[in-house]
Design an enzyme around this catalytic site. Structure first.
Site, short mmCIF file in Angstrom:
data_model
loop_
_atom_site.label_atom_id
_atom_site.label_comp_id
_atom_site.label_asym_id
_atom_site.label_seq_id
_atom_site.Cartn_x
_atom_site.Cartn_y
_atom_site.Cartn_z
N ASP A 275 -14.40 -36.39 -40.72
CA ASP A 275 -14.03 -35.44 -41.77
C ASP A 275 -13.13 -36.12 -42.80
OD1 ASP A 275 -13.41 -33.28 -43.32
OD2 ASP A 275 -12.15 -32.27 -41.81
N LYS A 282 -9.15 -35.87 -48.22
CA LYS A 282 -7.88 -35.85 -47.50
C LYS A 282 -7.02 -37.03 -47.92
CE LYS A 282 -9.42 -33.70 -43.16
NZ LYS A 282 -8.50 -32.56 -43.19
N ASP A 352 -12.91 -29.37 -47.79
CA ASP A 352 -12.28 -29.77 -46.54
C ASP A 352 -12.26 -28.63 -45.51
OD1 ASP A 352 -11.05 -31.43 -44.77
OD2 ASP A 352 -9.06 -31.36 -45.71
N GLU A 354 -14.67 -27.39 -43.97
CA GLU A 354 -16.09 -27.59 -43.68
C GLU A 354 -16.49 -27.08 -42.30
OE1 GLU A 354 -13.87 -29.76 -43.03
OE2 GLU A 354 -14.45 -30.37 -41.01
N ARG A 356 -15.89 -24.30 -40.69
CA ARG A 356 -16.41 -22.93 -40.70
C ARG A 356 -17.79 -22.89 -41.36
NH1 ARG A 356 -11.15 -21.16 -43.99
NH2 ARG A 356 -10.41 -23.01 -42.90
N1 BES Z 1 -10.63 -30.85 -39.28
C1 BES Z 1 -9.71 -30.20 -40.12
C2 BES Z 1 -8.60 -29.49 -39.33
C3 BES Z 1 -7.59 -30.37 -38.67
C4 BES Z 1 -6.47 -30.79 -39.35
C5 BES Z 1 -7.72 -30.70 -37.35
C6 BES Z 1 -5.52 -31.56 -38.70
C7 BES Z 1 -6.78 -31.47 -36.72
C8 BES Z 1 -5.68 -31.89 -37.37
C9 BES Z 1 -10.41 -29.15 -40.96
O1 BES Z 1 -11.71 -29.44 -41.31
C10 BES Z 1 -9.62 -29.01 -42.20
O2 BES Z 1 -9.58 -29.96 -42.95
N2 BES Z 1 -9.03 -27.84 -42.42
C11 BES Z 1 -8.24 -27.62 -43.57
C12 BES Z 1 -8.54 -26.23 -44.06
C13 BES Z 1 -7.94 -25.92 -45.41
C14 BES Z 1 -8.63 -26.76 -46.47
C15 BES Z 1 -8.11 -24.47 -45.68
C16 BES Z 1 -6.78 -27.75 -43.16
O3 BES Z 1 -6.43 -27.37 -42.05
O4 BES Z 1 -6.01 -28.28 -43.96
ZN ZN Z 2 -12.72 -30.68 -40.09
MN MN Z 3 -11.80 -30.56 -43.09
#
Ligand code: BES
Ligand code: ZN
Ligand code: MN
Length: 499
Positions: A275, A282, A352, A354, A356
């Site tokens: 990711d 990120k 990001d 993604e 869901r």
């Molecule tokens: N895979 C990440 C969530 C994540 C973050 C898992 C840190 C483990 C450690 C997910 O895809 C993500 O990036 N979520 C975003 C959502 C936001 C853009 C609404 C997040 O948590 O920042």
């Molecule tokens: Zn993710």
């Molecule tokens: Mn993500």
């Protein structure tokens, strides 16, 4: 993988039983030694009493001491258990960790634990033995796939338990077996999650599924390619792989252990093999950890293995939504609107978010199996890590009984979850001017709004969502934990009628 096997065998005279290491638990507050220790003490010219008298060993928690052999044992290992009345499950877990630490230091190829010295009742003894076998199995896992020198592991290959009349041998053997099999499932999940993103791609996960189906007659696998997903209208899932050279895969695994036609328990895993965040890129720091973004998928594989090894008399469907989230010329952009398989349109405000997007189409697909329950497992949100840290998995459910059963399974297996709200009040934050919903909510409650998004696709069945973003891996030292394989396996064991 550890080459460690477990068995239970009642021995009439502990001191005369032959083993390379007799493991003797001792409490710090008992006036007299338990019978097992007395027998070894006599056979070994009073070595145990001498160690206690010298003060080298007081049997407090965390203490272990090797002594020379006595009777049929080549060496003895005393394990301190602290106060007898405080020997609860936390102390039992501590015992298992201490025991592993000591066994790692010996060259003994086998060991025999004299369980009677702990004085546990049947139920607690069985819990302890299952946890012990699981712990020794998982503690001895070493990642090695991309290392030139494997890290050292146990020399021990055979661990025997002498129940000492406290538990029937069969029950002890069953507990040990189930613990070991759960441990193997956990280790499988860790291995997949630990593999780097350049090896563990969606295609690799599909081949891992086929391997599982070759290994177990009760498991069959089908893989939906992008073409098929397009025909099914999975525009949301496909929007995630659009920027990647790695094609997405929807992996469907059937475990048929129950009667034909019995409604299956469906597990859905987030399988983002890396990711980057996509166009909503990120930051660089710790981005390597996003190879673990398929830990939910890995836990589905690990759970299916454990269930198949245990021959549970239920039907389980494992669905893995596998994709790589990359920026690129074809990548989905913020503001793009995609159409999900359920027909609902989604404005992708942040690429990001993604997880869901792949899960919603997999959850819609799950409906065709007439599921008894659907549980999705996902490293879904950083917000869940903020809310719960790493000890608890975030649990969301549209059904109170299901939530309760999963919480209980988490407590029983010490792979705990904590329930979070799914109130409709949170749904408003997903409103969009340009689509039926946005893929992100407001600034607060990020793990809840993510779950609310998923809930919109799960109205037709009993559903729970496990956010494992905090619980699925450790940052120091880096590595996958294999959670929540133990919780899911315990849950499915209960569903199979094993209380
Ligand atoms: N895979 C990440 C969530 C994540 C973050 C898992 C840190 C483990 C450690 C997910 O895809 C993500 O990036 N979520 C975003 C959502 C936001 C853009 C609404 C997040 O948590 O920042
Ligand atoms: Zn993710
Ligand atoms: Mn993500």
């Amino acid at each position: 993988m550890p080459n460690l096997t477990f068995s239970a065998r009642e021995v009439a005279d502990p001191a005369s039983a032959s083993s390379q290491c007799a493991v003797i638990p001792l409490f710090s507050d008992k006036k007299s030694l338990p019978a097992e220790a007395r027998a070894f003490d006599r056979a070994g010219d009073g070595a145990i009493k001498a160690a206690l008298a010298l003060g080298d060993f007081s049997a407090r928690k965390g203490q272990t001491l090797f002594l020379p052999g006595a009777g049929g044992a080549r060496r003895m290992l005393l394990v301190g258990c602290g106060q007898a009345k405080k020997f609860d499950r936390a102390a039992m877990r501590g015992f298992c960790a201490d025991l592993y630490g000591a066994l790692k230091k010996t060259t003994a190829g086998n060991a025999m634990l004299h369980l009677g010295a702990l004085g546990l009742g049947k139920k607690e003894a069985c819990w302890f033995l299952a946890y012990l076998a699981r712990h020794l199995t998982t503690a001895d896992y070493r990642y090695r796939e991309t290392l030139s020198e494997p890290k050292p592991a146990l020399k021990l290959t055979r661990f025997t338990v002498n129940p000492g009349g406290k538990v029937p041998v069969r029950a002890a053997g069953k507990a040990l077996k189930e613990g070991r099999l759960t441990g193997l499932g956990i280790n499988d999940a860790r291995e997949l999650a630990n593999l780097p993103g350049n090896i563990c791609t969606p295609t690799y996960l599909a081949s891992a599924a086929r391997k599982l189906s070759r290994r177990f007659d009760a498991i069959s696998v089908s893989v939906l390619e992008e073409k098929k997903m397009r025909e099914l209208g999975m525009g949301s899932l496909l929007s995630v792989s659009a920027g990647s050279r790695q094609p997405a895969k929807l992996i469907v695994m059937h475990y048929r252990g129950g009667r034909p036609g019995a409604d299956p328990h469906v597990l859905v895993g987030k399988g983002i093999t890396f990711d980057t965040g996509g166009i909503s890129l990120k930051p660089g720091a710790k981005m390597d950890e996003m190879k673990f973004d398929m830990a939910g998928a890995a836990s589905v594989f690990g759970t299916l293995r454990a269930v198949a090894e245990m021959n549970l008399p239920i039907n389980v469907v494992g669905i893995v939504a596998a994709a790589e989230n990359m920026p690129g010329g074809g990548a989905t952009k913020p503001g793009d609107v995609v159409r999900s398989m359920a027909g609902k349109t989604i404005e992708v405000l942040n690429t990001d978010a993604e997880g869901r997007l792949v899960l919603c189409d997999a959850l819609t697909y799950a409906q065709r199996f007439k599921p008894a329950t659907v549980i999705d497992v996902a490293t879904l949100t950083g917000a869940c890590v903020v809310a719960l840290g790493s000890h608890a998995t975030g649990l969301f459910a549209n059904d109170d009984d299901l939530a309760e059963q999963l919480l209980q399974a988490g407590t029983d297996s010490h792979d705990r979850a904590w329930r979070m709200p799914l109130w409709s009040d949170y749904q408003k934050s997903l409103d969009s001017n340009f689509a039926d919903m946005a893929n992100i909510g407001g600034p607060g409650g990020g793990s809840i709004t993510a779950a609310c998004f998923l809930a919109r696709f799960c109205e037709e069945y009993r559903w729970a969502h496990l956010d494992i973003a905090g619980s699925a891996w450790n940052s120091a030292p880096k590595g996958a934990t294999g959670r929540p394989v133990a919780l899911l396996t315990r849950y499915l064991q209960s569903q199979a009628g094993d209380a």
